[in-house]
Design an enzyme around this catalytic site. Structure first.
Site, PDB file in Angstrom:
ATOM      1  N   GLU A 133       8.169  15.484  16.226  1.00  0.00           N
ATOM      2  CA  GLU A 133       8.759  15.426  14.895  1.00  0.00           C
ATOM      3  C   GLU A 133       8.012  16.389  13.975  1.00  0.00           C
ATOM      4  O   GLU A 133       6.790  16.352  13.891  1.00  0.00           O
ATOM      5  CB  GLU A 133       8.613  14.003  14.348  1.00  0.00           C
ATOM      6  CG  GLU A 133       9.237  13.821  12.989  1.00  0.00           C
ATOM      7  CD  GLU A 133       9.036  12.421  12.430  1.00  0.00           C
ATOM      8  OE1 GLU A 133       7.888  11.929  12.449  1.00  0.00           O
ATOM      9  OE2 GLU A 133      10.019  11.835  11.974  1.00  0.00           O
ATOM     10  N   CYS A 174      13.494  10.234   7.867  1.00  0.00           N
ATOM     11  CA  CYS A 174      13.158   9.734   9.212  1.00  0.00           C
ATOM     12  C   CYS A 174      14.290   9.956  10.193  1.00  0.00           C
ATOM     13  O   CYS A 174      14.064  10.292  11.342  1.00  0.00           O
ATOM     14  CB  CYS A 174      12.768   8.279   9.148  1.00  0.00           C
ATOM     15  SG  CYS A 174      14.034   7.232   8.427  1.00  0.00           S
ATOM     16  N   LYS A 179       0.871  -1.180   0.000  1.00  0.00           N
ATOM     17  CA  LYS A 179       0.000   0.000   0.000  1.00  0.00           C
ATOM     18  C   LYS A 179       0.904   1.225   0.000  1.00  0.00           C
ATOM     19  O   LYS A 179       1.493   1.580   1.030  1.00  0.00           O
ATOM     20  CB  LYS A 179      -0.900  -0.067   1.250  1.00  0.00           C
ATOM     21  CG  LYS A 179      -1.356   1.261   1.807  1.00  0.00           C
ATOM     22  CD  LYS A 179      -2.378   1.950   0.946  1.00  0.00           C
ATOM     23  CE  LYS A 179      -2.752   3.287   1.557  1.00  0.00           C
ATOM     24  NZ  LYS A 179      -1.864   4.388   1.085  1.00  0.00           N
ATOM     25  N   GLU A 198       8.221   0.981  11.766  1.00  0.00           N
ATOM     26  CA  GLU A 198       9.342   1.929  11.633  1.00  0.00           C
ATOM     27  C   GLU A 198       8.731   3.315  11.699  1.00  0.00           C
ATOM     28  O   GLU A 198       8.068   3.740  10.741  1.00  0.00           O
ATOM     29  CB  GLU A 198      10.025   1.746  10.267  1.00  0.00           C
ATOM     30  CG  GLU A 198      10.846   0.491  10.131  1.00  0.00           C
ATOM     31  CD  GLU A 198      12.042   0.499  11.036  1.00  0.00           C
ATOM     32  OE1 GLU A 198      12.568   1.587  11.330  1.00  0.00           O
ATOM     33  OE2 GLU A 198      12.439  -0.585  11.477  1.00  0.00           O
TER      34      GLU A 198
HETATM   35  P1  NAD Z   1       1.580   8.241   7.740  1.00  0.00           P
HETATM   36  O1  NAD Z   1       1.538   7.403   8.977  1.00  0.00           O
HETATM   37  O2  NAD Z   1       0.640   9.367   7.639  1.00  0.00           O
HETATM   38  O3  NAD Z   1       1.337   7.353   6.455  1.00  0.00           O
HETATM   39  C1  NAD Z   1       2.137   6.226   6.184  1.00  0.00           C
HETATM   40  C2  NAD Z   1       1.308   5.220   5.421  1.00  0.00           C
HETATM   41  O4  NAD Z   1       0.258   4.767   6.250  1.00  0.00           O
HETATM   42  C3  NAD Z   1       0.668   5.757   4.140  1.00  0.00           C
HETATM   43  O5  NAD Z   1       0.736   4.786   3.130  1.00  0.00           O
HETATM   44  C4  NAD Z   1      -0.778   5.966   4.577  1.00  0.00           C
HETATM   45  O6  NAD Z   1      -1.688   5.861   3.522  1.00  0.00           O
HETATM   46  C5  NAD Z   1      -0.962   4.816   5.542  1.00  0.00           C
HETATM   47  N1  NAD Z   1      -2.079   5.017   6.475  1.00  0.00           N
HETATM   48  C6  NAD Z   1      -2.576   6.190   6.945  1.00  0.00           C
HETATM   49  N2  NAD Z   1      -3.641   5.946   7.751  1.00  0.00           N
HETATM   50  C7  NAD Z   1      -3.801   4.613   7.794  1.00  0.00           C
HETATM   51  C8  NAD Z   1      -4.736   3.744   8.467  1.00  0.00           C
HETATM   52  N3  NAD Z   1      -5.706   4.216   9.220  1.00  0.00           N
HETATM   53  N4  NAD Z   1      -4.586   2.415   8.288  1.00  0.00           N
HETATM   54  C9  NAD Z   1      -3.601   1.917   7.533  1.00  0.00           C
HETATM   55  N5  NAD Z   1      -2.725   2.674   6.854  1.00  0.00           N
HETATM   56  C10 NAD Z   1      -2.813   4.010   7.003  1.00  0.00           C
HETATM   57  O7  NAD Z   1       3.087   8.720   7.596  1.00  0.00           O
HETATM   58  P2  NAD Z   1       3.679   9.638   6.425  1.00  0.00           P
HETATM   59  O8  NAD Z   1       3.289  11.035   6.720  1.00  0.00           O
HETATM   60  O9  NAD Z   1       3.416   9.058   5.100  1.00  0.00           O
HETATM   61  O10 NAD Z   1       5.232   9.428   6.682  1.00  0.00           O
HETATM   62  C11 NAD Z   1       5.954  10.226   7.520  1.00  0.00           C
HETATM   63  C12 NAD Z   1       6.328   9.475   8.766  1.00  0.00           C
HETATM   64  O11 NAD Z   1       7.080   8.303   8.442  1.00  0.00           O
HETATM   65  C13 NAD Z   1       7.237  10.283   9.661  1.00  0.00           C
HETATM   66  O12 NAD Z   1       6.824  10.126  10.986  1.00  0.00           O
HETATM   67  C14 NAD Z   1       8.596   9.625   9.443  1.00  0.00           C
HETATM   68  O13 NAD Z   1       9.514   9.813  10.469  1.00  0.00           O
HETATM   69  C15 NAD Z   1       8.233   8.216   9.274  1.00  0.00           C
HETATM   70  N6  NAD Z   1       9.333   7.474   8.618  1.00  0.00           N
HETATM   71  C16 NAD Z   1      10.035   6.557   9.360  1.00  0.00           C
HETATM   72  C17 NAD Z   1      11.103   5.853   8.779  1.00  0.00           C
HETATM   73  C18 NAD Z   1      11.872   4.816   9.568  1.00  0.00           C
HETATM   74  O14 NAD Z   1      12.638   4.064   8.954  1.00  0.00           O
HETATM   75  N7  NAD Z   1      11.717   4.730  10.872  1.00  0.00           N
HETATM   76  C19 NAD Z   1      11.414   6.092   7.450  1.00  0.00           C
HETATM   77  C20 NAD Z   1      10.689   7.051   6.726  1.00  0.00           C
HETATM   78  C21 NAD Z   1       9.629   7.722   7.331  1.00  0.00           C
END
Ligand code: NAD
Length: 494
Positions: A398, A299, A188, A264
């Site tokens: 963050e 991240c 997804k 993650e």
């Molecule tokens: P997000 O949690 O908003 O979205 C991530 C994914 O989750 C997207 O595909 C989104 O469609 C999906 N999603 C959203 N709501 C959902 C639900 N209710 N059920 C299932 N899936 C759902 O995060 P984002 O804004 O896309 O990404 C940014 C975040 O990711 C930041 O916090 C960043 O630090 C983190 N990140 C972490 C790493 C790591 O390796 N630890 C790497 C990159 C990004």
């Protein structure tokens, strides 16, 4: 990088993107689509299918059927390895096209995108292709009248939910080990950055991955992501994204089949600079790069700068100068060093954080606002805020944008106290010429990765994962394989 080739790819019109289900590109069950808006100029690029729960359930059923009939899970390891290498070859052959496509919807500067997206995705897939026939079972050290065997089996169907900041790189961190171990996957992608990842999945089929082994469904997290999380037929869920979504996924698992969930999540990583750092000019430039590249949407970004008081003013001024020297703008221009903020939503969030930071006593040293509005895109000046106290919102949360929080410290214990004063634990850095101090800091700062006299840039041979509210279960390296296998014991009386 050849700017004229990039311009030709930028100008290419894009067809609407469908889901990838059972080896075919298909529309949503109700025909709905979502517009893909480019952060470069605010223009609509194309549409992607706006998935329904029905679409997601079809994709999961396809993955399950593929797993059960052994078309991939039962394929000889050497044959699986060859397919994965062909896939990596295709990603490399299409590297510039994939990178530009990704930049058009997510806004990362092209120099970084080319290396970090197709470049790193291909390397990751090769790494796990090479690893797949080197994962052995075990013979247990039992007494002589029995034989204890430990089999390592694929888990079955893996659900993978990906964020928008590095879709191909992070997608490959999940797909590489999951597919290498013989699993089927349902992916997804994120709403605002699906295109390059969907294209990369299509290349897997071209490379010979059998239909149904890899399915990808676009759409809203709250609809298709939820359906994936709540499925009774997904065995393991791997996720990169925000803590809020991570919490939801744990609830979905509890409400459904208790699937294993690996998260993650975000970070608020401390970059700690002592007065005895080997080269303070270099440290200032790397500190600026470590937060501002990809507009802070990394991240592990070093988003909290902790500076020893003796050098505080001079060092912060050097970081501000380095930030001001970085070129912000069109991410498809090869000279750009800081690309676009991914979306208007993200931009509004960044600006709110800056406003709160100043209201809570922080001082803007440079930046602070939106720029280049005439382009129609979402760009923000790299922003340094000093005097950020541990209680401040900017210290504890963050931003995921180009905003650096600076705090002064006095001595090792104070540095450790401040470094550990958030709920996160993803990454950190320490700059010092004192070897013992460096090792003490590595042990004392609670994170998944510590950098010494550098920041960022680790390769695929080492794990990346957080502690605390930054998550569990690392990506990358051979350790990641453990998430995608089950252990089965055979106990045999001789
Ligand atoms: P997000 O949690 O908003 O979205 C991530 C994914 O989750 C997207 O595909 C989104 O469609 C999906 N999603 C959203 N709501 C959902 C639900 N209710 N059920 C299932 N899936 C759902 O995060 P984002 O804004 O896309 O990404 C940014 C975040 O990711 C930041 O916090 C960043 O630090 C983190 N990140 C972490 C790493 C790591 O390796 N630890 C790497 C990159 C990004």
């Amino acid at each position: 990088m050849d700017q004229s080739k990039i311009e030709a790819l930028r100008a290419a019109p894009l067809e609407p993107f469908g889901h990838l289900i059972d080896g075919k590109s298909v529309a949503a069950s109700d025909g709905a689509v979502m517009e893909v808006v480019s952060p470069i100029d605010g223009q609509v690029l194309t549409t992607v299918a706006k998935g329904t729960a029905e679409d997601m359930n079809r994709a999961i059923a396809s993955a399950r059927a593929a797993f059960e009939d052994g078309r991939w899970s039962g394929m000889p390891p050497a044959a699986r390895k060859a397919v994965m290498h062909r896939w990596a070859d295709l990603i490399e052959q299409h590297a510039l096209e994939l990178a530009v496509l990704g930049v058009r919807d997510n806004g990362t500067e092209i120099g970084m995108a080319l290396k970090a997206e197709p470049g790193s995705a291909a390397a990751t897939i090769r790494y796990y292709a090479e690893a797949l026939d080197k994962v052995y079972g075990e013979i247990a050290p039992t007494s002589g009248d029995v034989l204890g065997l430990v089999h390592k089996e694929p888990v079955g169907v893996v659900g993978a939910i990906i964020p928008w900041n590095f879709p191909m790189m992070i997608g490959a961190w999940k797909l590489g080990p999951a597919l290498a171990m013989g699993n089927s996957v349902v992916l997804k992608p994120a709403e605002t950055a699906s295109l390059s990842l969907m294209r990369m999945c299509a290349l897997a089929l071209e490379a010979g991955l059998p239909s149904g082994v890899l399915n990808a469904v676009t759409g809203e997290g709250a609809v298709v992501g939820e359906a994936l999380g709540l499925s009774m037929d997904v065995d393991v869920l791997v996720f990169t994204g925000s803590g809020g979504t991570g919490r939801r996924l744990l609830r979905y698992a509890a409400q459904s089949n208790l699937k294993r969930v690996y998260l993650e999540l975000g970070g608020k990583s401390p970059n700690i600079v002592f007065a005895d750092a080997p080269n303070l000019d270099e440290a200032a430039k790397v500190a600026a790069g470590g937060i501002f590249r990809n507009a802070g949407q990394v991240c592990v970004a070093g988003s909290r700068l902790l500076v020893e008081r003796a050098i505080h003013d001079e060092f912060v001024a050097a970081v501000a100068r380095a930030a001001e020297a970085m070129r912000v703008g069109d991410p498809l221009d090869v000279s750009t060093q800081i690309g676009a903020v991914n979306s208007e939503t993200q931009m509004a969030q960044n600006l709110r954080f800056v406003e709160t930071a100043t209201a809570e006593g922080g001082e803007i040293v440079t930046g602070g606002g939106r720029i280049l509005q005439e382009t129609g895109g979402t760009y923000m000046a790299p922003t340094v805020v000093s005097g950020v106290t541990p209680e401040a919102t900017l210290f504890q949360n963050e931003v995921f944008g180009p905003v650096l929080a600076v705090t002064a410290f006095e001595g090792d214990d104070d540095a450790i106290r401040l470094a550990n004063a958030t709920d996160f634990g993803l990454a950190g850095g320490v700059w010092t010429s004192n070897l013992s101090r460096a090792h003490r800091m590595i042990r004392a700062v609670r994170t998944g990765v510590m950098h010494v006299n550098t920041y960022g840039g680790a390769d695929g041979t080492v794990p990346l994962g957080g502690v605390g509210q930054s998550g569990n279960g690392a990506d990358k390296s051979l350790h990641a394989i453990e998430k995608y296998i089950d252990l089965k014991t055979a106990w045999i009386k001789l």
